[in-house]
Design a protein around this motif. Structure first.
Motif, PDB file in Angstrom:
ATOM      1  N   TRP A 289      -1.902   4.167  -4.099  1.00 48.61           N
ATOM      2  CA  TRP A 289      -3.008   4.986  -3.596  1.00 48.61           C
ATOM      3  C   TRP A 289      -4.040   5.209  -4.706  1.00 48.61           C
ATOM      4  CZ3 TRP A 289      -5.127   9.641  -5.024  1.00 48.61           C
ATOM      5  CH2 TRP A 289      -5.979  10.267  -4.108  1.00 48.61           C
ATOM      6  N   HIS A 290      -3.570   5.484  -5.914  1.00 46.12           N
ATOM      7  CA  HIS A 290      -4.479   5.699  -7.037  1.00 46.12           C
ATOM      8  C   HIS A 290      -5.250   4.416  -7.365  1.00 46.12           C
ATOM      9  CE1 HIS A 290      -1.266   8.690  -7.357  1.00 46.12           C
ATOM     10  NE2 HIS A 290      -2.148   9.481  -7.934  1.00 46.12           N
TER      11      HIS A 290
ATOM     12  N   ILE B 191      -8.066   3.990  -4.960  1.00 47.28           N
ATOM     13  CA  ILE B 191      -9.191   4.849  -5.318  1.00 47.28           C
ATOM     14  C   ILE B 191      -9.996   4.220  -6.449  1.00 47.28           C
ATOM     15  CG2 ILE B 191      -9.799   7.038  -6.411  1.00 47.28           C
ATOM     16  CD1 ILE B 191      -9.173   7.480  -3.552  1.00 47.28           C
ATOM     17  N   ILE B 192      -9.285   3.746  -7.497  1.00 51.66           N
ATOM     18  CA  ILE B 192      -9.965   3.125  -8.634  1.00 51.66           C
ATOM     19  C   ILE B 192     -10.703   1.869  -8.199  1.00 51.66           C
ATOM     20  CG2 ILE B 192      -9.589   1.984 -10.860  1.00 51.66           C
ATOM     21  CD1 ILE B 192      -7.214   3.892 -11.281  1.00 51.66           C
ATOM     22  N   SER B 193     -10.073   1.081  -7.337  1.00 55.00           N
ATOM     23  CA  SER B 193     -10.706  -0.139  -6.839  1.00 55.00           C
ATOM     24  C   SER B 193     -12.000   0.183  -6.092  1.00 55.00           C
ATOM     25  CB  SER B 193      -9.742  -0.892  -5.923  1.00 55.00           C
ATOM     26  OG  SER B 193     -10.385  -1.975  -5.281  1.00 55.00           O
ATOM     27  N   GLY B 194     -11.955   1.215  -5.251  1.00 53.67           N
ATOM     28  CA  GLY B 194     -13.157   1.604  -4.531  1.00 53.67           C
ATOM     29  C   GLY B 194     -14.257   2.076  -5.466  1.00 53.67           C
TER      30      GLY B 194
ATOM     31  N   LYS C  26       0.805  -1.219   0.000  1.00 58.47           N
ATOM     32  CA  LYS C  26       0.000   0.000   0.000  1.00 58.47           C
ATOM     33  C   LYS C  26       0.838   1.268   0.000  1.00 58.47           C
ATOM     34  CE  LYS C  26      -2.155   1.102   3.840  1.00 58.47           C
ATOM     35  NZ  LYS C  26      -2.973   1.049   5.080  1.00 58.47           N
ATOM     36  N   GLN C  27       2.153   1.139   0.241  1.00 56.94           N
ATOM     37  CA  GLN C  27       3.053   2.288   0.259  1.00 56.94           C
ATOM     38  C   GLN C  27       3.785   2.489  -1.061  1.00 56.94           C
ATOM     39  OE1 GLN C  27       1.706   3.824   2.931  1.00 56.94           O
ATOM     40  NE2 GLN C  27       3.746   4.613   3.321  1.00 56.94           N
TER      41      GLN C  27
ATOM     42  N   PHE D 256      -3.900  10.122   6.888  1.00 51.49           N
ATOM     43  CA  PHE D 256      -4.645  10.935   5.938  1.00 51.49           C
ATOM     44  C   PHE D 256      -4.829  10.234   4.595  1.00 51.49           C
ATOM     45  CE2 PHE D 256      -2.883  13.839   9.045  1.00 51.49           C
ATOM     46  CZ  PHE D 256      -3.975  14.639   9.352  1.00 51.49           C
ATOM     47  N   ALA D 257      -3.842   9.420   4.189  1.00 55.13           N
ATOM     48  CA  ALA D 257      -3.990   8.662   2.937  1.00 55.13           C
ATOM     49  C   ALA D 257      -5.111   7.635   3.068  1.00 55.13           C
ATOM     50  CB  ALA D 257      -2.677   7.987   2.569  1.00 55.13           C
ATOM     51  N   ASP D 258      -5.170   6.952   4.215  1.00 57.93           N
ATOM     52  CA  ASP D 258      -6.261   6.005   4.451  1.00 57.93           C
ATOM     53  C   ASP D 258      -7.597   6.736   4.563  1.00 57.93           C
ATOM     54  OD1 ASP D 258      -4.651   3.712   4.460  1.00 57.93           O
ATOM     55  OD2 ASP D 258      -4.149   3.969   6.568  1.00 57.93           O
ATOM     56  N   PHE D 259      -7.562   7.916   5.173  1.00 56.77           N
ATOM     57  CA  PHE D 259      -8.758   8.739   5.320  1.00 56.77           C
ATOM     58  C   PHE D 259      -9.351   9.063   3.945  1.00 56.77           C
ATOM     59  CE2 PHE D 259     -10.328  12.616   8.001  1.00 56.77           C
ATOM     60  CZ  PHE D 259     -11.627  12.149   7.877  1.00 56.77           C
ATOM     61  N   ASP D 260      -8.493   9.353   2.967  1.00 54.17           N
ATOM     62  CA  ASP D 260      -8.943   9.639   1.603  1.00 54.17           C
ATOM     63  C   ASP D 260      -9.756   8.474   1.037  1.00 54.17           C
ATOM     64  OD1 ASP D 260      -7.700  12.098   1.567  1.00 54.17           O
ATOM     65  OD2 ASP D 260      -5.870  11.343   0.633  1.00 54.17           O
TER      66      ASP D 260
END
Length: 363
Positions: free
Chosen positions: A39-40, A43-46, A33-34, A96-100
């Protein structure tokens, strides 16, 4: 020269990994995840999870009506070793990255259809000229830390809407011990309930019957839940160019609001009517300006108290406008206090005095 079959087989031969290569691959998987651009991908997966047409994904929050408005969306995650600082716990900045990711899942689950519909309505109102785009932008974020999360420790993010005014919609995320809190049922995912009986009686379970490992009875608890690691709050605004779209319009287009009384008007930014709550009541006229270091905790605790839902989770008829407005007002008392931090920018006067020094960071 044509290569022989034997030479081709030698090229395809799988050789055993050395110890250091195997260790490097294992370490990379633990820290996936790092990695850059992951991170992108999250987002796409979600996004894809909430736009899938598989049978299990067809249920959406609007299909549940207003009863889904203040319900949490839960995500599972784990602390990667590279997320940890020198204290060997999850670094503050990585929350904050997880929060996003959590906020994106919440807004997609609740407001996906409303955002699309609102964008199309505005496009048609403009005579189908220009862009149809409706942008959801963050206006601020804050995090409070209560307990550390150790490396490789599993946790959950409980994301839910807190409140809204004429401009902002406020979202809160709780970082929670995995398994420390269990919902009474699953509104949009009934297959997660163990059996039909649990589905029918999920909302009728009392807090006493819902206590499990790491859980504490609500009536016996003071302060934050012991399973909570950290709490974050953020505010979003919907924009089409320079035009600000009230959150209420998007929620209405998402079929998440009940019938609105004709004489009701959503208060402007950071202004909530001083309506006392049932049970423990705030003094009439109490606003964020009355918060002090001595009474903040008690006022906020009272503001968050309210009549517990007695109707079934899936019963949208229980959520009339009065009940939704009471929940919104409870959340706005917290949002108002947090909005006071915007005044910090007014206190910056860097060009009016001397500085200690100037130093350099990498790169």
């Amino acid at each position: 020269m044509v290569p022989s079959i034997a030479s081709l087989l030698r090229l395809l031969e799988v050789r055993p990994l050395g110890f250091w290569k195997a260790l490097a691959i294992f370490f990379a998987l633990l820290n996936l995840k790092q990695f850059p651009f992951v991170w992108h991908l999250r987002i796409i997966s979600g996004f894809l999870q909430h736009t899938s047409w598989t049978p299990k994904r067809r249920a959406t929050a609007p299909s549940a009506g207003p009863s889904a408005l203040f319900r949490p969306v839960i995500l599972k995650s784990r602390v990667a070793p590279l997320e940890c600082d020198y204290n060997l716990h999850k670094s503050n900045s990585t929350y904050f990255a997880d929060f996003d990711i959590g906020r994106m899942h919440l807004l997609m689950c609740l407001c996906r259809s409303g955002i699309v519909r609102t964008g199309l309505d505005l496009w048609e109102a403009d005579g189908k000229r220009g862009s149809k785009g409706l942008w959801i932008m963050m206006g601020g974020v804050s995090m409070n830390f209560r307990r550390e999360i150790k490396p490789l420790h599993k946790f959950e993010m409980w994301n839910q809407i807190l409140a809204w005014d004429r401009k902002w919609i406020y979202v809160v995320t709780y970082f929670v011990e995995k398994g420390g809190v269990k919902p009474k049922g699953w509104l949009l995912q009934p297959w997660r309930n163990k059996d039909r009986k649990q589905t029918q009686t999920a909302s009728a379970l009392t807090e006493k019957n819902n206590v499990g490992d790491g859980e504490v009875k609500k009536e016996e608890r003071t302060g934050a839940h012991p399973a909570v690691f950290a709490t974050g709050i953020a505010k979003y605004v919907a924009k089409r160019g320079r035009l600000t779209i009230p959150p209420e319009k998007i929620l209405q287009n998402s079929a998440l609001l009940p019938q609105k009384p004709e004489d009701h008007d959503t208060p402007p930014v950071s202004e909530t009517p001083a309506v006392p709550l049932e049970g423990d009541q705030l003094p009439v006229g109490t606003t964020f300006q009355d918060l002090t270091s001595n009474n903040a905790e008690s006022l906020i605790d009272v503001a968050l108290k309210g009549a517990e839902a007695t109707k079934e989770v899936g019963d949208s008829t229980a959520w009339d406008w009065e009940r939704v407005e009471r929940e919104r007002q409870k959340g706005m008392r917290i949002a108002e206090a947090w909005n006071m931090t915007e005044k910090l920018g007014e206190g910056f006067d860097g060009d009016e005095g001397m500085a200690l020094g100037k130093y350099y960071d990498f790169p």
